[in-house]
Design a protein around this motif. Structure first.
Motif, PDB file in Angstrom:
ATOM      1  N   SER A 125       0.837  -1.203   0.000  1.00 26.16           N
ATOM      2  CA  SER A 125       0.000   0.000   0.000  1.00 26.16           C
ATOM      3  C   SER A 125       0.872   1.253   0.000  1.00 26.16           C
ATOM      4  O   SER A 125       0.605   2.218  -0.729  1.00 26.16           O
ATOM      5  CB  SER A 125      -0.923   0.008   1.227  1.00 26.16           C
ATOM      6  OG  SER A 125      -1.797  -1.089   1.224  1.00 26.16           O
TER       7      SER A 125
ATOM      8  N   LYS B 298       2.542   1.845  -3.373  1.00 27.24           N
ATOM      9  CA  LYS B 298       1.560   2.352  -4.339  1.00 27.24           C
ATOM     10  C   LYS B 298       1.259   3.827  -4.082  1.00 27.24           C
ATOM     11  O   LYS B 298       1.162   4.638  -5.010  1.00 27.24           O
ATOM     12  CB  LYS B 298       0.279   1.518  -4.227  1.00 27.24           C
ATOM     13  CG  LYS B 298      -0.800   1.868  -5.233  1.00 27.24           C
ATOM     14  CD  LYS B 298      -2.015   0.980  -5.016  1.00 27.24           C
ATOM     15  CE  LYS B 298      -3.157   1.369  -5.948  1.00 27.24           C
ATOM     16  NZ  LYS B 298      -4.390   0.593  -5.641  1.00 27.24           N
TER      17      LYS B 298
ATOM     18  N   HIS C 128      -5.182   4.091  -1.568  1.00 23.57           N
ATOM     19  CA  HIS C 128      -4.202   3.139  -2.099  1.00 23.57           C
ATOM     20  C   HIS C 128      -4.026   1.933  -1.180  1.00 23.57           C
ATOM     21  O   HIS C 128      -3.007   1.236  -1.244  1.00 23.57           O
ATOM     22  CB  HIS C 128      -2.860   3.848  -2.325  1.00 23.57           C
ATOM     23  CG  HIS C 128      -2.937   4.907  -3.384  1.00 23.57           C
ATOM     24  ND1 HIS C 128      -3.326   6.200  -3.102  1.00 23.57           N
ATOM     25  CD2 HIS C 128      -2.705   4.866  -4.721  1.00 23.57           C
ATOM     26  CE1 HIS C 128      -3.328   6.902  -4.229  1.00 23.57           C
ATOM     27  NE2 HIS C 128      -2.950   6.122  -5.217  1.00 23.57           N
TER      28      HIS C 128
ATOM     29  N   ILE D 191      -4.261  -1.702   0.146  1.00 29.02           N
ATOM     30  CA  ILE D 191      -4.315  -3.041  -0.442  1.00 29.02           C
ATOM     31  C   ILE D 191      -4.425  -4.042   0.704  1.00 29.02           C
ATOM     32  O   ILE D 191      -3.674  -3.964   1.684  1.00 29.02           O
ATOM     33  CB  ILE D 191      -3.045  -3.343  -1.261  1.00 29.02           C
ATOM     34  CG1 ILE D 191      -2.877  -2.320  -2.398  1.00 29.02           C
ATOM     35  CG2 ILE D 191      -3.072  -4.776  -1.812  1.00 29.02           C
ATOM     36  CD1 ILE D 191      -1.525  -2.425  -3.093  1.00 29.02           C
TER      37      ILE D 191
END
Length: 237
Positions: free
Chosen positions: A19, A22, A88, A90
């Protein structure tokens, strides 16, 4: 019987490493001042200074500004981080499937996470899992944090379960696993090669899906021991 499963957030449900990578890529290309240096340099140095989230970002950003003479303020970068990270987030593989499976068993769900309230709650929203949980406990709101026993006890009280009816799943050997076991809970360590194995006896998983097997085994053993007691004690028959 297991009546509640409580999770840590970062490193357990939220794949924070990916995360963060990203988010950093998105931030880099959105903010011109950062493009003074190569993205690889920016990303690698940020991750190094961040120390897996244990250093707050105002310190990280100020250090980056000082080292690379970036023409932007710490507060501007921090505000962008706080707004951007949520978008963002994840999850680890199988997170939604596991939460749905636990719910289908009529087992309560909770989260205990250290950190700043607004930021941690925004990340839970970013994962799309807020509505799964009966209890969400963030250390800033409670003014205590893991591994203090009291934060685990508060979760148990709010879920209305006893310690031996609850599982806690986390990646940090001391803050999560040893903390929950000290509070009397059943601990599951989500193995992370960054850390050494917990010194206490606990269950260990690599994938979130393995939590279901542990729940089933614990409940099966409970039923077996209960039936055995009934057979040997006429008063329980």
């Amino acid at each position: 019987m297991i009546k509640a499963v409580i999770f840590d957030l970062d490193g357990t449900l939220l794949d924070r490493d990916n995360s963060l990578k990203k988010m950093l890529l998105s931030q880099y290309y959105a903010i011109t001042a950062l493009q003074k240096i190569d993205f690889s340099i920016y990303s690698e140095r940020f991750i190094e200074l961040d120390q897996r989230g244990y250093v707050w970002k105002d310190i990280v950003y100020q250090q980056l500004i000082n080292e690379y003479q970036l023409d932007i303020t710490r507060d501007e970068l921090l505000a962008d981080y706080l707004e951007r990270f949520e978008h963002h987030c994840i999850s680890f593989n199988g997170m939604h499937e596991l939460l749905n499976e636990i719910r289908s068993k009529n087992i309560k769900l909770g989260v205990i996470t250290n950190g700043y309230s607004e930021f941690q709650r925004s990340n839970i929203r970013g994962l799309g899992i807020t509505d799964y949980f009966d209890v969400i406990i963030v250390s800033e709101e409670e003014q205590i944090k893991k591994p203090e026993m009291e934060i685990f006890k508060r979760a148990l009280h709010r879920l209305q379960v006893t310690a031996n009816e609850a599982i806690y799943v986390g990646d940090h050997p001391q803050k999560d696993v040893e903390g929950c076991i000290t509070a009397g809970m059943i601990g599951i360590w989500k193995e992370d090669l960054y850390y050494t194995k917990p010194e206490v006896s606990c269950h260990t998983i690599n994938e979130l899906s393995e939590v279901t097997d542990i729940i089933n085994d614990l409940n099966r053993n409970f039923c077996t021991s209960t039936n055995a007691r009934r057979l040997t004690n006429p008063l329980l028959q």
